[in-house]
Motif scaffolding. Structure first.
Motif, PDB file in Angstrom:
ATOM      1  N   VAL A 214      48.115  47.592  44.863  1.00  0.00           N
ATOM      2  CA  VAL A 214      46.802  48.139  45.192  1.00  0.00           C
ATOM      3  C   VAL A 214      46.769  49.607  44.797  1.00  0.00           C
ATOM      4  CG1 VAL A 214      45.131  48.611  47.020  1.00  0.00           C
ATOM      5  CG2 VAL A 214      46.509  46.513  47.097  1.00  0.00           C
ATOM      6  N   GLU A 215      46.002  49.905  43.757  1.00  0.00           N
ATOM      7  CA  GLU A 215      45.835  51.284  43.298  1.00  0.00           C
ATOM      8  C   GLU A 215      44.446  51.809  43.645  1.00  0.00           C
ATOM      9  OE1 GLU A 215      46.488  50.641  39.186  1.00  0.00           O
ATOM     10  OE2 GLU A 215      48.690  50.467  39.372  1.00  0.00           O
ATOM     11  N   GLY A 216      43.496  50.883  43.849  1.00  0.00           N
ATOM     12  CA  GLY A 216      42.143  51.262  44.212  1.00  0.00           C
ATOM     13  C   GLY A 216      41.955  51.277  45.724  1.00  0.00           C
ATOM     14  N   VAL A 217      40.719  51.103  46.159  1.00  0.00           N
ATOM     15  CA  VAL A 217      40.365  51.143  47.577  1.00  0.00           C
ATOM     16  C   VAL A 217      40.014  49.741  48.046  1.00  0.00           C
ATOM     17  CG1 VAL A 217      38.732  52.063  49.291  1.00  0.00           C
ATOM     18  CG2 VAL A 217      39.508  53.502  47.379  1.00  0.00           C
ATOM     19  N   ILE A 218      40.591  49.339  49.164  1.00  0.00           N
ATOM     20  CA  ILE A 218      40.257  48.035  49.740  1.00  0.00           C
ATOM     21  C   ILE A 218      39.862  48.209  51.207  1.00  0.00           C
ATOM     22  CG2 ILE A 218      41.697  46.707  48.158  1.00  0.00           C
ATOM     23  CD1 ILE A 218      43.808  46.519  50.368  1.00  0.00           C
ATOM     24  N   GLU A 219      38.857  47.477  51.629  1.00  0.00           N
ATOM     25  CA  GLU A 219      38.384  47.493  53.007  1.00  0.00           C
ATOM     26  C   GLU A 219      38.126  46.065  53.455  1.00  0.00           C
ATOM     27  OE1 GLU A 219      35.866  51.705  52.827  1.00  0.00           O
ATOM     28  OE2 GLU A 219      34.831  49.775  52.629  1.00  0.00           O
ATOM     29  N   GLN A 220      38.726  45.654  54.554  1.00  0.00           N
ATOM     30  CA  GLN A 220      38.509  44.325  55.127  1.00  0.00           C
ATOM     31  C   GLN A 220      38.604  43.245  54.039  1.00  0.00           C
ATOM     32  OE1 GLN A 220      34.693  44.818  57.094  1.00  0.00           O
ATOM     33  NE2 GLN A 220      35.733  45.293  59.013  1.00  0.00           N
ATOM     34  N   SER A 221      39.674  43.295  53.311  1.00  0.00           N
ATOM     35  CA  SER A 221      39.850  42.377  52.186  1.00  0.00           C
ATOM     36  C   SER A 221      41.201  41.675  52.278  1.00  0.00           C
ATOM     37  CB  SER A 221      39.744  43.131  50.859  1.00  0.00           C
ATOM     38  OG  SER A 221      38.431  43.655  50.682  1.00  0.00           O
ATOM     39  N   VAL A 222      41.332  40.594  51.504  1.00  0.00           N
ATOM     40  CA  VAL A 222      42.589  39.858  51.403  1.00  0.00           C
ATOM     41  C   VAL A 222      43.031  39.896  49.951  1.00  0.00           C
ATOM     42  CG1 VAL A 222      43.717  37.614  51.637  1.00  0.00           C
ATOM     43  CG2 VAL A 222      42.066  38.353  53.357  1.00  0.00           C
ATOM     44  N   ILE A 223      44.219  40.432  49.738  1.00  0.00           N
ATOM     45  CA  ILE A 223      44.776  40.554  48.390  1.00  0.00           C
ATOM     46  C   ILE A 223      45.964  39.601  48.299  1.00  0.00           C
ATOM     47  CG2 ILE A 223      45.596  42.141  46.630  1.00  0.00           C
ATOM     48  CD1 ILE A 223      42.794  42.801  47.810  1.00  0.00           C
ATOM     49  N   TRP A 224      45.870  38.597  47.465  1.00  0.00           N
ATOM     50  CA  TRP A 224      46.906  37.569  47.371  1.00  0.00           C
ATOM     51  C   TRP A 224      48.184  38.117  46.755  1.00  0.00           C
ATOM     52  CZ3 TRP A 224      44.798  32.098  45.719  1.00  0.00           C
ATOM     53  CH2 TRP A 224      43.953  31.621  46.734  1.00  0.00           C
ATOM     54  N   PRO A 225      49.304  37.456  47.012  1.00  0.00           N
ATOM     55  CA  PRO A 225      50.564  37.875  46.409  1.00  0.00           C
ATOM     56  C   PRO A 225      50.454  37.969  44.886  1.00  0.00           C
ATOM     57  CG  PRO A 225      50.978  36.232  48.095  1.00  0.00           C
ATOM     58  CD  PRO A 225      49.488  36.299  47.924  1.00  0.00           C
ATOM     59  N   GLY A 226      50.966  39.058  44.330  1.00  0.00           N
ATOM     60  CA  GLY A 226      50.960  39.240  42.883  1.00  0.00           C
ATOM     61  C   GLY A 226      49.653  39.747  42.313  1.00  0.00           C
ATOM     62  N   ALA A 227      48.618  39.880  43.148  1.00  0.00           N
ATOM     63  CA  ALA A 227      47.326  40.356  42.654  1.00  0.00           C
ATOM     64  C   ALA A 227      47.372  41.865  42.413  1.00  0.00           C
ATOM     65  CB  ALA A 227      46.228  40.012  43.644  1.00  0.00           C
ATOM     66  N   VAL A 228      46.406  42.344  41.604  1.00  0.00           N
ATOM     67  CA  VAL A 228      46.334  43.771  41.277  1.00  0.00           C
ATOM     68  C   VAL A 228      44.924  44.274  41.554  1.00  0.00           C
ATOM     69  CG1 VAL A 228      46.540  45.506  39.461  1.00  0.00           C
ATOM     70  CG2 VAL A 228      48.110  43.548  39.505  1.00  0.00           C
ATOM     71  N   VAL A 229      44.833  45.379  42.276  1.00  0.00           N
ATOM     72  CA  VAL A 229      43.566  46.100  42.442  1.00  0.00           C
ATOM     73  C   VAL A 229      43.748  47.440  41.737  1.00  0.00           C
ATOM     74  CG1 VAL A 229      41.898  47.076  44.053  1.00  0.00           C
ATOM     75  CG2 VAL A 229      43.165  45.001  44.676  1.00  0.00           C
ATOM     76  N   ARG A 230      43.051  47.610  40.636  1.00  0.00           N
ATOM     77  CA  ARG A 230      43.301  48.761  39.781  1.00  0.00           C
ATOM     78  C   ARG A 230      42.613  50.024  40.282  1.00  0.00           C
ATOM     79  NH1 ARG A 230      46.126  46.797  35.854  1.00  0.00           N
ATOM     80  NH2 ARG A 230      45.870  44.619  35.191  1.00  0.00           N
ATOM     81  N   SER A 231      43.121  51.141  39.833  1.00  0.00           N
ATOM     82  CA  SER A 231      42.536  52.442  40.166  1.00  0.00           C
ATOM     83  C   SER A 231      41.055  52.456  39.772  1.00  0.00           C
ATOM     84  CB  SER A 231      43.291  53.547  39.434  1.00  0.00           C
ATOM     85  OG  SER A 231      42.709  54.798  39.709  1.00  0.00           O
ATOM     86  N   GLY A 232      40.225  52.940  40.663  1.00  0.00           N
ATOM     87  CA  GLY A 232      38.780  52.974  40.412  1.00  0.00           C
ATOM     88  C   GLY A 232      38.036  51.792  40.991  1.00  0.00           C
TER      89      GLY A 232
END
Length: 250
Positions: A214-232
């Protein structure tokens, strides 16, 4: 009690209401907290008995691979329904009473004490309610308690427990309903309920799977194993899957 009771987790459905998440994983293997939905159900039944089985049809190969021999998996070549699933497991159940739970139901009811108080003669239903209620379709079911005298009559043919066994027993007064007093209960068949169940477990914090980045911003979310949330990126009430699919819940 452990020697005379078996647990069965029902996990064979297609999970169509949970699309598009189930395009990627069978519903029972959708992440929940640090594990999966089926892991949670197995753990809750394992508090009652070490003898726990899981039935499988849709996504059966993935379930067998994931459970890795630690749990007996009853693979159905055709979808047998909740009744036929128990019928197929009769030889494995082998004279024991049965606690039946759904893989996609999330709750915090401690089943061991409630099962210990069951009369082992009538079909029992543990509900999420704080007070006893009447048996009814759509009740917030935590688990069904089925005595061997009933289970031994169930055949391996496609049918449902509710119509063939539960409703007739209720009509004759041969059931008992026990209030489980859950502080939370979720049927994770739909994406919204799946997200809410995860957030309930985490007390509102986002749930980030192992190896996710997780490089970006997450709120009340579910991020699965191996997933990517990119910057921005900014995810709010969203599910990001391992493959990169984003499902927004509004």
């Amino acid at each position: 009690m452990a020697d005379s009771v078996a647990g069965v987790v029902l996990a064979a459905g297609a999970g169509t209401r949970l699309h598009p998440l189930t395009l990627e994983r069978p519903k029972p293997l959708c992440p929940f907290g640090s594990a999966t939905l089926v892991d949670r159900a197995i753990a809750q039944l394992s508090a009652v008995t070490p003898a726990v089985a899981v039935n499988a049809h849709h996504g059966a190969a993935a379930l067998v691979a994931y459970l890795g021999g630690r749990i007996y998996v009853s693979v159905e070549s055709e979808l047998l329904g909740t009744g036929g699933a128990i019928g197929r497991l009769r030889s494995w159940i082998d004279g024991r009473d049965v606690v039946v739970a759904n893989a996609d139901t999330v709750h915090d009811v401690a089943l061991s004490t409630l099962v210990a108080g069951w009369d082992r003669d009538r079909i029992g239903f543990v509900t999420a309610e704080a007070r006893p209620t009447q048996f009814a379709a759509g009740m917030r079911l935590v688990a069904a308690l089925m005595p061997w005298r009933v289970v031994r009559e169930i055949r391996e043919s496609p049918h449902g427990l509710y119509a063939r066994w539960w409703a007739p027993a209720a009509a004759s007064g041969d059931v008992v309903v026990v209030a489980g007093g859950a502080s939370g209960w979720f049927d994770c068949g739909r994406v919204r309920d799946y997200l809410e169940a995860n957030l309930w477990q985490s007390q509102g914090a986002s749930v980030v799977g192992e190896t996710a980045r997780v490089e970006g911003v997450i709120e009340q979310s579910v991020i699965w194993p191996g997933a990517v949330v990119r910057s921005g990126e900014w995810l709010h009430r969203a599910i990001r899957t391992t493959s990169g699919r984003t499902v927004l819940v509004r």
